[in-house]
Design a protein around this motif. Structure first.
Motif, PDB file in Angstrom:
ATOM      1  N   VAL A 185       0.767  -1.167  -0.111  1.00 20.00           N
ATOM      2  CA  VAL A 185      -0.069   0.012  -0.046  1.00 20.00           C
ATOM      3  C   VAL A 185       0.933   1.223  -0.012  1.00 20.00           C
ATOM      4  CG1 VAL A 185      -1.836  -1.024   1.211  1.00 20.00           C
ATOM      5  CG2 VAL A 185      -0.224   0.148   2.468  1.00 20.00           C
ATOM      6  N   GLN A 186       0.143   2.305  -0.058  1.00 19.75           N
ATOM      7  CA  GLN A 186       1.138   3.758  -0.100  1.00 19.75           C
ATOM      8  C   GLN A 186       0.859   4.442   1.208  1.00 19.75           C
ATOM      9  OE1 GLN A 186      -0.508   5.716  -3.564  1.00 19.75           O
ATOM     10  NE2 GLN A 186       0.919   5.204  -4.949  1.00 19.75           N
ATOM     11  N   ALA A 187       1.792   5.312   1.656  1.00 16.08           N
ATOM     12  CA  ALA A 187       1.588   5.790   2.880  1.00 16.08           C
ATOM     13  C   ALA A 187       0.385   6.812   2.833  1.00 16.08           C
ATOM     14  CB  ALA A 187       2.920   7.069   3.056  1.00 16.08           C
ATOM     15  N   GLY A 188      -0.303   6.811   4.062  1.00 13.20           N
ATOM     16  CA  GLY A 188      -1.442   7.297   4.175  1.00 13.20           C
ATOM     17  C   GLY A 188      -2.828   6.493   3.935  1.00 13.20           C
ATOM     18  N   ASP A 189      -2.524   5.339   3.340  1.00 10.36           N
ATOM     19  CA  ASP A 189      -3.452   4.143   3.201  1.00 10.36           C
ATOM     20  C   ASP A 189      -3.907   3.458   4.457  1.00 10.36           C
ATOM     21  OD1 ASP A 189      -2.747   3.207  -0.163  1.00 10.36           O
ATOM     22  OD2 ASP A 189      -3.831   4.934   0.362  1.00 10.36           O
ATOM     23  N   SER A 190      -5.185   2.777   4.204  1.00  5.02           N
ATOM     24  CA  SER A 190      -5.457   1.835   5.108  1.00  5.02           C
ATOM     25  C   SER A 190      -5.642   0.622   4.870  1.00  5.02           C
ATOM     26  CB  SER A 190      -7.101   2.220   5.650  1.00  5.02           C
ATOM     27  OG  SER A 190      -7.100   3.647   6.329  1.00  5.02           O
ATOM     28  N   LEU A 191      -5.392  -0.489   5.708  1.00  5.81           N
ATOM     29  CA  LEU A 191      -5.332  -1.888   5.329  1.00  5.81           C
ATOM     30  C   LEU A 191      -5.869  -2.482   6.675  1.00  5.81           C
ATOM     31  CD1 LEU A 191      -4.282  -3.620   3.053  1.00  5.81           C
ATOM     32  CD2 LEU A 191      -2.336  -4.074   4.513  1.00  5.81           C
ATOM     33  N   THR A 192      -6.750  -3.626   6.371  1.00  6.41           N
ATOM     34  CA  THR A 192      -7.399  -4.390   7.521  1.00  6.41           C
ATOM     35  C   THR A 192      -6.592  -5.858   7.343  1.00  6.41           C
ATOM     36  OG1 THR A 192      -9.207  -3.088   7.573  1.00  6.41           O
ATOM     37  CG2 THR A 192      -9.309  -5.223   8.785  1.00  6.41           C
ATOM     38  N   LEU A 193      -6.033  -6.612   8.235  1.00 10.35           N
ATOM     39  CA  LEU A 193      -5.623  -7.760   8.587  1.00 10.35           C
ATOM     40  C   LEU A 193      -6.788  -8.436   8.965  1.00 10.35           C
ATOM     41  CD1 LEU A 193      -1.956  -7.284   9.198  1.00 10.35           C
ATOM     42  CD2 LEU A 193      -2.725  -7.165   7.173  1.00 10.35           C
ATOM     43  N   SER A 194      -6.862  -9.933   8.693  1.00 12.88           N
ATOM     44  CA  SER A 194      -7.453 -10.874   9.679  1.00 12.88           C
ATOM     45  C   SER A 194      -6.974 -11.766  10.197  1.00 12.88           C
ATOM     46  CB  SER A 194      -8.476 -11.435   8.521  1.00 12.88           C
ATOM     47  OG  SER A 194      -9.302 -10.405   8.114  1.00 12.88           O
ATOM     48  N   CYS A 195      -7.224 -12.386  11.369  1.00 12.08           N
ATOM     49  CA  CYS A 195      -6.537 -13.460  11.842  1.00 12.08           C
ATOM     50  C   CYS A 195      -7.706 -14.532  12.368  1.00 12.08           C
ATOM     51  CB  CYS A 195      -6.040 -13.042  13.165  1.00 12.08           C
ATOM     52  SG  CYS A 195      -5.066 -14.568  14.217  1.00 12.08           S
ATOM     53  N   ALA A 196      -7.612 -15.517  11.665  1.00 12.63           N
ATOM     54  CA  ALA A 196      -8.692 -16.868  11.860  1.00 12.63           C
ATOM     55  C   ALA A 196      -8.073 -17.809  13.043  1.00 12.63           C
ATOM     56  CB  ALA A 196      -9.177 -17.379  10.664  1.00 12.63           C
TER      57      ALA A 196
END
Length: 123
Positions: free
Chosen positions: A12-23
């Protein structure tokens, strides 16, 4: 046996958002804490937060206000939402499980670990 599977990493680029998942699956028990950690080569694995079975969260100062951990009301999936990402957030991100449900930020408290997912933030 407990299995943890992270997903959602990427570039991703700086300033972006990202969501990780853990199952989480297997013999997790009914009361446990999920912690999120990250690690860059040559450095110690550091905490980015935790969430207890009841939903209580804790964050280190380094990410407080930018990172949010949540979980499904039912099921065994925990999320790490990361906002305003910076290049220094680049790391392999791991989730881990503490069967004693201590809600801590210390990696030694966690018995089970996922394989990790790479997050790269470009400037």
């Amino acid at each position: 046996q407990v299995r943890l599977q992270e997903s959602g990493g990427g570039l991703v680029q700086a300033g972006d958002s990202l969501t990780l998942s853990c199952a989480a699956s297997g013999r997790t028990g009914t009361s446990y804490t999920i912690g999120w950690f990250r690690q860059i080569p040559g450095a110690e694995r550091e905490s980015v937060g935790s969430i207890t079975r009841s939903g209580e969260t804790r964050y280190p100062v380094s990410v407080k206000g930018r990172f949010t951990i949540s979980k499904q009301n039912a099921g065994n999936t925990v999320y790490l939402q990361m906002n305003e990402l910076k290049p220094e957030d680049t790391a392999v991100y791991y989730c881990a499980l503490d069967p004693a449900n201590r809600g801590g930020l210390i990696k030694e408290s966690y018995r089970y670990w996922g394989q990790g997912t790479q997050v790269t933030v470009s400037s």
